[in-house]
Design a protein around this motif. Structure first.
Motif, PDB file in Angstrom:
ATOM      1  N   GLN A 105     -10.408  -4.470   9.604  1.00 35.37           N
ATOM      2  CA  GLN A 105     -11.377  -4.154   8.551  1.00 35.37           C
ATOM      3  C   GLN A 105     -11.830  -5.402   7.799  1.00 35.37           C
ATOM      4  OE1 GLN A 105      -9.151  -1.599   5.917  1.00 35.37           O
ATOM      5  NE2 GLN A 105      -8.252  -0.555   7.648  1.00 35.37           N
ATOM      6  N   THR A 145       1.037  -5.610   3.504  1.00 31.80           N
ATOM      7  CA  THR A 145       0.492  -4.691   4.524  1.00 31.80           C
ATOM      8  C   THR A 145      -0.880  -5.190   4.992  1.00 31.80           C
ATOM      9  OG1 THR A 145      -0.867  -3.185   3.180  1.00 31.80           O
ATOM     10  CG2 THR A 145       1.496  -2.718   3.257  1.00 31.80           C
ATOM     11  N   THR A 202      -3.646  -3.436   5.371  1.00 41.57           N
ATOM     12  CA  THR A 202      -4.741  -2.879   4.555  1.00 41.57           C
ATOM     13  C   THR A 202      -4.937  -3.699   3.292  1.00 41.57           C
ATOM     14  OG1 THR A 202      -4.251  -0.672   5.387  1.00 41.57           O
ATOM     15  CG2 THR A 202      -5.537  -0.790   3.363  1.00 41.57           C
ATOM     16  N   GLY A 247       0.836  -1.200   0.000  1.00 42.73           N
ATOM     17  CA  GLY A 247       0.000   0.000   0.000  1.00 42.73           C
ATOM     18  C   GLY A 247       0.868   1.247   0.000  1.00 42.73           C
ATOM     19  N   GLN A 300      -6.315  -7.303   4.124  1.00 47.23           N
ATOM     20  CA  GLN A 300      -7.747  -7.380   4.450  1.00 47.23           C
ATOM     21  C   GLN A 300      -8.610  -7.222   3.202  1.00 47.23           C
ATOM     22  OE1 GLN A 300      -8.466  -5.693   8.717  1.00 47.23           O
ATOM     23  NE2 GLN A 300      -6.680  -4.678   7.854  1.00 47.23           N
ATOM     24  N   GLN A 301      -8.211  -6.320   2.298  1.00 45.03           N
ATOM     25  CA  GLN A 301      -8.954  -6.200   1.042  1.00 45.03           C
ATOM     26  C   GLN A 301      -8.873  -7.494   0.242  1.00 45.03           C
ATOM     27  OE1 GLN A 301      -8.277  -2.492  -1.280  1.00 45.03           O
ATOM     28  NE2 GLN A 301      -7.045  -1.859   0.461  1.00 45.03           N
ATOM     29  N   ARG A 352       1.063   3.749   2.018  1.00 47.49           N
ATOM     30  CA  ARG A 352       1.674   4.157   3.278  1.00 47.49           C
ATOM     31  C   ARG A 352       2.998   3.421   3.490  1.00 47.49           C
ATOM     32  NH1 ARG A 352       0.615   5.164   8.276  1.00 47.49           N
ATOM     33  NH2 ARG A 352       0.129   3.068   9.000  1.00 47.49           N
TER      34      ARG A 352
END
Ligand SMILES: NC(=O)c1ccc[n+]([C@@H]2O[C@H](COP(=O)([O-])OP(=O)(O)OC[C@H]3O[C@@H](n4cnc5c(N)ncnc54)[C@H](OP(=O)(O)O)[C@@H]3O)[C@@H](O)[C@H]2O)c1
Length: 194
Positions: free
Chosen positions: A166, A132, A134, A68, A137-138, A70
């Motif tokens: 998430q 990562t 994020t 990601g 989880q996606q 970040r």
């Protein structure tokens, strides 16, 4: 076709970084053994024999990574040498400095399916690493993950960046593939059961 796997160091209470994105305590195991592993552009790792086998195996089978924005920014683009190339970076805005021909980075603005799809194509028979929380989880929400590899460190961080906050999936079984205790870390590997 290789597999899509997540790989990260995680504290026992489920954090991948502290509140300021710091990973120094989590990463102590990378410098707590006798076997040296040189990493271009980074300090040489010193890990146990057991950990070295796992790290070297992953570097042999890795064909592409998906991260990601970040992480890309925090790592300062790994000085142009990402841990695995090509490196697909999910972002809403493409930076000017690394989006050029010959760059190891591919910036993806149209979603997780596209990022993983492009990475799988680039990796061919090798594996795609997700790097990562994020992105993991996606990818789990989209059912795109084959395996989860966690380096569990004996540490309670208390606060910081959570591995899971998430997830929208139904309860999903994981099959234990491997558990390797090593110096300062336990290497866990799970298969996501379809
Ligand atoms: N423990 C370990 O082994 C380890 C290793 C590496 C990193 N880390 C830690 O991991 C953390 C970084 O991971 P993170 O999950 O917080 O963030 P991340 O995945 O690196 O970045 C999230 C950002 O990526 C972009 N993005 C994500 N999905 C997108 C999508 N579908 N479409 C467009 N853009 C998308 C968005 O940025 P924009 O909207 O700005 O484009 C989003 O804010 C840091 O704390 C780092 O220190 C830990």
């Amino acid at each position: 076709m290789g597999k899509v796997f997540f790989y990260m160091t995680v504290s026992v209470d489920g954090f991948v970084a502290g509140p300021a994105d710091e990973v120094d305590r989590l990463f102590r195991w990378y410098f707590s053994g006798e076997t040296e592993i040189p990493i271009p552009g980074s300090p040489t790792l010193r890990v146990s024999k057991e950990s070295a086998e796992i790290l070297l195996d992953a570097s042999r089978t890795g064909g592409a990574m998906v991260t990601g924005r970040r992480n890309f920014d925090i790592a300062q683009a790994w000085g142009g040498k990402p841990p695995t190339s090509p490196c697909f970076v999910l972002t809403h805005s493409v930076p000017d400095d690394w989006a050029h021909e010959g760059s190891p980075f591919v910036f993806v603005t149209d979603g997780i399916e596209r990022a993983i799809g492009q990475a799988k194509e680039a990796a061919g028979d090798k594996d795609v690493e997700i790097g990562t929380p994020t992105v993991l989880q996606q990818a789990l929400n989209a059912r795109l993950v084959d395996e989860i590899h966690i380096d569990l460190v004996p540490l309670l961080l208390g606060r910081g960046v959570r591995l899971f906050d998430q997830l929208t999936i139904e309860p999903t079984d994981l099959e234990i593939i491997r558990i390797v205790p090593a110096t300062g870390v336990t290497h866990l590997r799970y298969r996501v059961v379809a």
